[in-house]
Design an enzyme around this catalytic site. Sequence first.
Site, PDB file in Angstrom:
ATOM      1  N   ASP A   4      -1.140   3.313  -2.758  1.00  0.00           N
ATOM      2  CA  ASP A   4      -0.233   2.905  -3.829  1.00  0.00           C
ATOM      3  C   ASP A   4       0.957   3.853  -3.882  1.00  0.00           C
ATOM      4  O   ASP A   4       0.835   5.001  -4.330  1.00  0.00           O
ATOM      5  CB  ASP A   4      -0.965   2.902  -5.170  1.00  0.00           C
ATOM      6  CG  ASP A   4      -1.888   1.710  -5.321  1.00  0.00           C
ATOM      7  OD1 ASP A   4      -1.578   0.644  -4.756  1.00  0.00           O
ATOM      8  OD2 ASP A   4      -2.921   1.840  -6.002  1.00  0.00           O
ATOM      9  N   GLY A  36       0.585   0.499 -11.932  1.00  0.00           N
ATOM     10  CA  GLY A  36       1.045   1.822 -12.328  1.00  0.00           C
ATOM     11  C   GLY A  36      -0.050   2.860 -12.480  1.00  0.00           C
ATOM     12  O   GLY A  36       0.155   4.014 -12.139  1.00  0.00           O
ATOM     13  N   ASP A  44      -6.139  -6.765  -6.909  1.00  0.00           N
ATOM     14  CA  ASP A  44      -6.082  -5.318  -7.115  1.00  0.00           C
ATOM     15  C   ASP A  44      -6.063  -5.034  -8.607  1.00  0.00           C
ATOM     16  O   ASP A  44      -5.160  -5.471  -9.315  1.00  0.00           O
ATOM     17  CB  ASP A  44      -4.818  -4.775  -6.444  1.00  0.00           C
ATOM     18  CG  ASP A  44      -4.676  -3.263  -6.601  1.00  0.00           C
ATOM     19  OD1 ASP A  44      -5.568  -2.630  -7.191  1.00  0.00           O
ATOM     20  OD2 ASP A  44      -3.655  -2.723  -6.111  1.00  0.00           O
ATOM     21  N   GLY A  45      -7.096  -4.308  -9.068  1.00  0.00           N
ATOM     22  CA  GLY A  45      -7.128  -3.877 -10.450  1.00  0.00           C
ATOM     23  C   GLY A  45      -8.415  -4.233 -11.150  1.00  0.00           C
ATOM     24  O   GLY A  45      -8.701  -5.404 -11.392  1.00  0.00           O
ATOM     25  N   GLY A  46      -9.232  -3.218 -11.440  1.00  0.00           N
ATOM     26  CA  GLY A  46     -10.462  -3.448 -12.187  1.00  0.00           C
ATOM     27  C   GLY A  46     -11.560  -4.132 -11.403  1.00  0.00           C
ATOM     28  O   GLY A  46     -12.525  -4.631 -11.991  1.00  0.00           O
ATOM     29  N   HIS A  82      -5.871   1.513   1.312  1.00  0.00           N
ATOM     30  CA  HIS A  82      -4.816   0.975   0.451  1.00  0.00           C
ATOM     31  C   HIS A  82      -4.102   2.131  -0.240  1.00  0.00           C
ATOM     32  O   HIS A  82      -4.706   2.883  -1.004  1.00  0.00           O
ATOM     33  CB  HIS A  82      -5.447   0.039  -0.586  1.00  0.00           C
ATOM     34  CG  HIS A  82      -4.463  -0.667  -1.447  1.00  0.00           C
ATOM     35  ND1 HIS A  82      -3.868  -1.852  -1.080  1.00  0.00           N
ATOM     36  CD2 HIS A  82      -3.968  -0.371  -2.684  1.00  0.00           C
ATOM     37  CE1 HIS A  82      -3.053  -2.268  -2.034  1.00  0.00           C
ATOM     38  NE2 HIS A  82      -3.101  -1.372  -3.021  1.00  0.00           N
ATOM     39  N   GLY A 120      -7.898   2.545 -13.142  1.00  0.00           N
ATOM     40  CA  GLY A 120      -8.893   2.623 -14.194  1.00  0.00           C
ATOM     41  C   GLY A 120      -8.750   1.601 -15.302  1.00  0.00           C
ATOM     42  O   GLY A 120      -9.473   1.666 -16.296  1.00  0.00           O
TER      43      GLY A 120
END
Length: 286
Positions: free
Chosen positions: A99, A210, A239-241, A97, A213
């Site tokens: 970004d 953006g 996606d995220g955390g 993936h 973490g």
Amino acid sequence: KAKPDAYIDLSIPTFLDLARLNDDATQMIEMGADWLHMDIMDGHFVPNLTFGPPVIASLRKAKPDAYIDLSIPTFLDLARLNDDATQMIEMGADWLHMDIMDGHFVPNLTFGPPVIASLRKAKPDAYIDCHLMVTRPYDWVEPLKKAGASGFTFHLESDMPEGGVTAMIDMVREAGMKVGMVIKPGTAVEELFAYADKLDLVLIMTVEPGFSGQKFMPDMMPKVKALREKFPNLDIQVDGGLSPKTIDQAAAAGANAVVAASAIFGSNDRKGVIDELRGAVTKRAQ
């Protein structure tokens, strides 16, 4: 020899194999280069998107004594991108993936098609899943096609070409890439419904896009559940955390594709984390 006191400022061009950036930088310094010149392009001031602070930070880590004018820390070692990609695939990762951020749509500048092309060269069989956090995703369809991207996921909130969202979907499809659409936490999931049947994947952000973490946002799970109930065969990515502590919530809501970065790269047992994430999703899917 003629100018022993002159600075030799070696430009790292975008045609170099950026997946092996550390090796090329080592060779150039050993051959006498004094500085490493990095052309950072954002796709707005000039029509190319190259690389940003995360790549510079990785090069600084690899070359602590080189003269690099910008250094912002990041957890990924992008100067050793090929090595990390190899390790992740060997440990069981299905997709890579990537970004892609332009510094306008989100306040971070990462990398663009040159890095994707280098990764494709190093990993010809990998599925390279590109998440476009850019203002004008339509500008990057052809460059990413040429670079070898497998999947192209764009934000519903970004600018669209003439013809709107449907035209954007068709553009990616005609370029031969899988089509994904993503929404930020503040966007209602219902805005996706009209397009879901035309998509290969929908991505629900569980942090503000953006930066890596951030903490997982459990209040995004109703969006995942609503999509799964309405589109039972759709690939739904989160996606995220995501980590072993939060994966059960995502899997229970219906997510079947998990993006993880900090949880894996920050662990002493990377394979164990990958196995745990996969196991949670597989268990819920049975």
